[in-house]
Design a protein around this motif. Structure first.
Motif, short mmCIF file in Angstrom:
data_model
loop_
_atom_site.label_atom_id
_atom_site.label_comp_id
_atom_site.label_asym_id
_atom_site.label_seq_id
_atom_site.Cartn_x
_atom_site.Cartn_y
_atom_site.Cartn_z
N GLY A 7 0.86 -1.19 0.00
CA GLY A 7 0.00 0.00 0.00
C GLY A 7 0.89 1.23 0.00
O GLY A 7 1.80 1.34 0.83
N THR A 8 0.65 2.10 -0.95
CA THR A 8 1.53 3.28 -1.10
C THR A 8 0.71 4.58 -1.02
O THR A 8 1.01 5.55 -1.69
N GLY A 9 -0.34 4.53 -0.20
CA GLY A 9 -1.15 5.73 0.03
C GLY A 9 -0.53 6.59 1.11
O GLY A 9 0.70 6.68 1.22
N HIS A 10 -1.37 7.22 1.93
CA HIS A 10 -0.86 8.14 2.95
C HIS A 10 0.12 7.45 3.90
O HIS A 10 1.23 7.94 4.14
N VAL A 11 -0.28 6.31 4.46
CA VAL A 11 0.57 5.64 5.45
C VAL A 11 1.77 4.98 4.78
O VAL A 11 2.90 5.12 5.24
N GLY A 12 1.54 4.27 3.69
CA GLY A 12 2.65 3.62 3.01
C GLY A 12 3.72 4.62 2.59
O GLY A 12 4.92 4.39 2.80
N ALA A 30 2.96 -2.04 -4.67
CA ALA A 30 1.93 -1.14 -5.21
C ALA A 30 1.04 -1.92 -6.18
O ALA A 30 1.54 -2.75 -6.94
N ARG A 31 -0.26 -1.61 -6.16
CA ARG A 31 -1.09 -2.38 -7.09
C ARG A 31 -0.85 -1.93 -8.52
O ARG A 31 -1.10 -2.68 -9.44
N ASN A 32 -0.32 -0.71 -8.71
CA ASN A 32 0.13 -0.27 -10.04
C ASN A 32 1.60 0.13 -9.95
O ASN A 32 1.92 1.32 -9.92
N ALA A 65 -0.37 -1.41 4.87
CA ALA A 65 -0.80 -0.01 4.89
C ALA A 65 -1.96 0.12 3.91
O ALA A 65 -1.87 0.81 2.89
N LEU A 66 -3.04 -0.57 4.25
CA LEU A 66 -4.18 -0.76 3.34
C LEU A 66 -5.47 -0.33 4.00
O LEU A 66 -5.61 -0.43 5.22
N PRO A 67 -6.47 0.07 3.20
CA PRO A 67 -7.80 0.24 3.76
C PRO A 67 -8.28 -1.09 4.33
O PRO A 67 -8.00 -2.15 3.75
N GLN A 129 -1.97 4.63 15.38
CA GLN A 129 -2.51 5.51 16.42
C GLN A 129 -2.30 6.99 16.20
O GLN A 129 -2.76 7.81 17.00
N VAL A 130 -1.55 7.36 15.18
CA VAL A 130 -1.36 8.79 14.86
C VAL A 130 -1.48 8.95 13.35
O VAL A 130 -1.45 7.96 12.60
N GLY A 131 -1.56 10.18 12.90
CA GLY A 131 -1.68 10.44 11.47
C GLY A 131 -0.40 10.12 10.72
O GLY A 131 0.70 10.08 11.28
N ALA A 132 -0.57 9.89 9.44
CA ALA A 132 0.55 9.50 8.60
C ALA A 132 1.68 10.52 8.64
O ALA A 132 2.86 10.14 8.63
N GLU A 133 1.34 11.79 8.71
CA GLU A 133 2.39 12.83 8.68
C GLU A 133 3.39 12.63 9.81
O GLU A 133 4.59 12.85 9.64
N GLY A 200 -5.81 19.61 14.40
CA GLY A 200 -4.95 19.44 13.23
C GLY A 200 -4.18 18.14 13.29
O GLY A 200 -4.42 17.30 14.16
N ARG A 201 -3.26 17.96 12.37
CA ARG A 201 -2.62 16.65 12.19
C ARG A 201 -1.19 16.59 12.69
O ARG A 201 -0.58 15.52 12.69
N ASP A 202 -0.63 17.72 13.12
CA ASP A 202 0.80 17.73 13.48
C ASP A 202 0.98 17.65 15.00
O ASP A 202 1.48 18.57 15.63
N1 LIG Z 1 -4.03 8.15 6.90
C1 LIG Z 1 -3.66 8.12 8.17
O1 LIG Z 1 -3.26 9.17 8.75
C2 LIG Z 1 -3.68 6.82 8.94
C3 LIG Z 1 -3.05 6.76 10.19
C4 LIG Z 1 -3.01 5.55 10.88
C5 LIG Z 1 -3.61 4.42 10.34
N2 LIG Z 1 -4.25 4.51 9.12
C6 LIG Z 1 -4.82 3.29 8.59
O2 LIG Z 1 -3.87 2.81 7.63
C7 LIG Z 1 -4.53 2.20 6.53
C8 LIG Z 1 -4.11 2.90 5.23
O3 LIG Z 1 -4.55 4.24 5.30
P1 LIG Z 1 -4.12 5.30 4.19
O4 LIG Z 1 -4.59 6.62 4.70
O5 LIG Z 1 -2.69 5.11 3.82
O6 LIG Z 1 -5.05 4.86 2.98
P2 LIG Z 1 -4.91 5.33 1.45
O7 LIG Z 1 -4.21 6.64 1.40
O8 LIG Z 1 -6.27 5.21 0.89
O9 LIG Z 1 -3.95 4.25 0.80
C9 LIG Z 1 -4.33 2.91 0.69
C10 LIG Z 1 -3.36 2.18 -0.21
O10 LIG Z 1 -3.83 0.83 -0.33
C11 LIG Z 1 -3.82 0.49 -1.72
N3 LIG Z 1 -4.86 -0.49 -2.02
C12 LIG Z 1 -6.20 -0.36 -1.88
N4 LIG Z 1 -6.83 -1.47 -2.28
C13 LIG Z 1 -5.85 -2.32 -2.70
C14 LIG Z 1 -5.87 -3.62 -3.25
N5 LIG Z 1 -7.02 -4.29 -3.39
N6 LIG Z 1 -4.69 -4.18 -3.58
C15 LIG Z 1 -3.53 -3.52 -3.40
N7 LIG Z 1 -3.44 -2.27 -2.89
C16 LIG Z 1 -4.61 -1.69 -2.54
C17 LIG Z 1 -4.10 1.79 -2.45
O11 LIG Z 1 -3.66 1.61 -3.78
P3 LIG Z 1 -3.81 2.76 -4.88
O12 LIG Z 1 -2.72 3.75 -4.57
O13 LIG Z 1 -3.60 2.04 -6.16
O14 LIG Z 1 -5.19 3.33 -4.72
C18 LIG Z 1 -3.27 2.75 -1.62
O15 LIG Z 1 -1.91 2.73 -2.04
C19 LIG Z 1 -6.03 2.29 6.81
O16 LIG Z 1 -6.46 1.08 7.37
C20 LIG Z 1 -6.13 3.44 7.82
O17 LIG Z 1 -7.24 3.31 8.66
C21 LIG Z 1 -4.28 5.67 8.42
#
Ligand SMILES: NC(=O)c1ccc[n+]([C@@H]2O[C@H](COP(=O)([O-])OP(=O)(O)OC[C@H]3O[C@@H](n4cnc5c(N)ncnc54)[C@H](OP(=O)(O)O)[C@@H]3O)[C@@H](O)[C@H]2O)c1
Length: 208
Positions: A7-12, A30-32, A65-67, A129-133, A200-202
């Motif tokens: 997973g390469t979104g916010h947390v990854g 990464a899925r792509n 680091a996935l939904p 437990q904290v934001g990605a930043e 805020g997030r910081d």
């Molecule tokens: N954001 C935060 O501040 C935070 C903090 C602590 C914990 N978390 C938790 O951490 C997890 C990830 O959060 P996030 O904010 O990083 O989410 P996000 O930004 O939505 O990123 C999710 C990543 O998962 C990938 N993904 C989704 N479905 C997939 C699949 N079927 N196969 C492969 N990859 C897949 C996405 O790929 P694409 O890039 O291709 O869409 C994306 O790279 C969540 O469970 C969240 O609750 C988040």
């Protein structure tokens, strides 16, 4: 250590940035993997990038680091991950009575569900437990932010504690994997302050 970040979104992305230059061989799953965004993140952080299954296969430690909704399908793709440390950063978020809450709790937790799904892997719940930043950058805080972890394998938790220190955190052992039931609602404390109460997030929690 050979680390896969699935997973390469916010947390990854935040963890790739936070671990950059800390002496680990990081591969992004990464899925792509050919996308511009994945290539740019890999170049920025000195990571490799490939598919989730190839990244996990070559790693000692796999970070999820996935939904929450994607976890089951991605784990199916990754295989058993036998013997590997699996760091579960997910939160099983969902709408509960019209408000953001947890889809599972009290009698189970996301962490326990991941451990049951991967019986031969050593799952550690943490970095939820904290934001990605704050995972990417926290050296500007007066104290190291605390980061709790829960898991059944003491050696895996010792390894993860080192990783948390590399990320600038002060690790704290919460106990076995059932203590994910405490760590997942604790994430909602941060989310509530950050998003609903104007903090805020910081910011992060510290132990004094
Ligand atoms: N954001 C935060 O501040 C935070 C903090 C602590 C914990 N978390 C938790 O951490 C997890 C990830 O959060 P996030 O904010 O990083 O989410 P996000 O930004 O939505 O990123 C999710 C990543 O998962 C990938 N993904 C989704 N479905 C997939 C699949 N079927 N196969 C492969 N990859 C897949 C996405 O790929 P694409 O890039 O291709 O869409 C994306 O790279 C969540 O469970 C969240 O609750 C988040």
């Amino acid at each position: 250590m050979r680390i896969a970040i699935v997973g390469t979104g916010h947390v990854g992305a935040a963890l790739a940035r936070g671990l950059s230059g800390k002496g680990h061989a990081v591969t992004l799953g990464a899925r792509n993997p050919g996308s511009d965004a994945a290539s740019a993140l890999a170049a920025e952080t000195g990571s490799a990038v490939t598919s989730p299954s190839a990244a996990a296969a070559s790693a000692d430690l796999v970070i999820l680091a996935l939904p929450w909704a994607a976890v089951d399908a991605v784990l199916e793709d990754l295989g058993g991950l036998d013997g590997k440390i699996v760091v579960d950063c997910t939160n099983p978020l969902g709408m509960v009575d019209g408000a953001l809450g947890l889809a599972v709790g009290h009698t189970s937790s996301g962490g326990e569900m991941v451990q049951r799904r991967l019986p031969q892997a050593r799952v550690v719940k943490t970095l939820n437990q904290v934001g990605a930043e704050v995972m990417a950058r926290n050296a500007h805080f007066a104290r190291r932010p605390a980061m709790l972890m829960a898991g059944d394998d003491p050696a895996a938790k010792a390894t993860v504690a080192e990783l948390l220190r590399d990320l600038g955190f002060d690790p704290l052992d919460a106990g076995d994997i059932t203590k994910s039931r405490l760590l997942e609602p604790f994430a909602l404390v941060w989310i509530n302050q950050a998003l609903a109460r104007g903090k805020g997030r910081d910011w992060a929690f510290a132990i004094v």
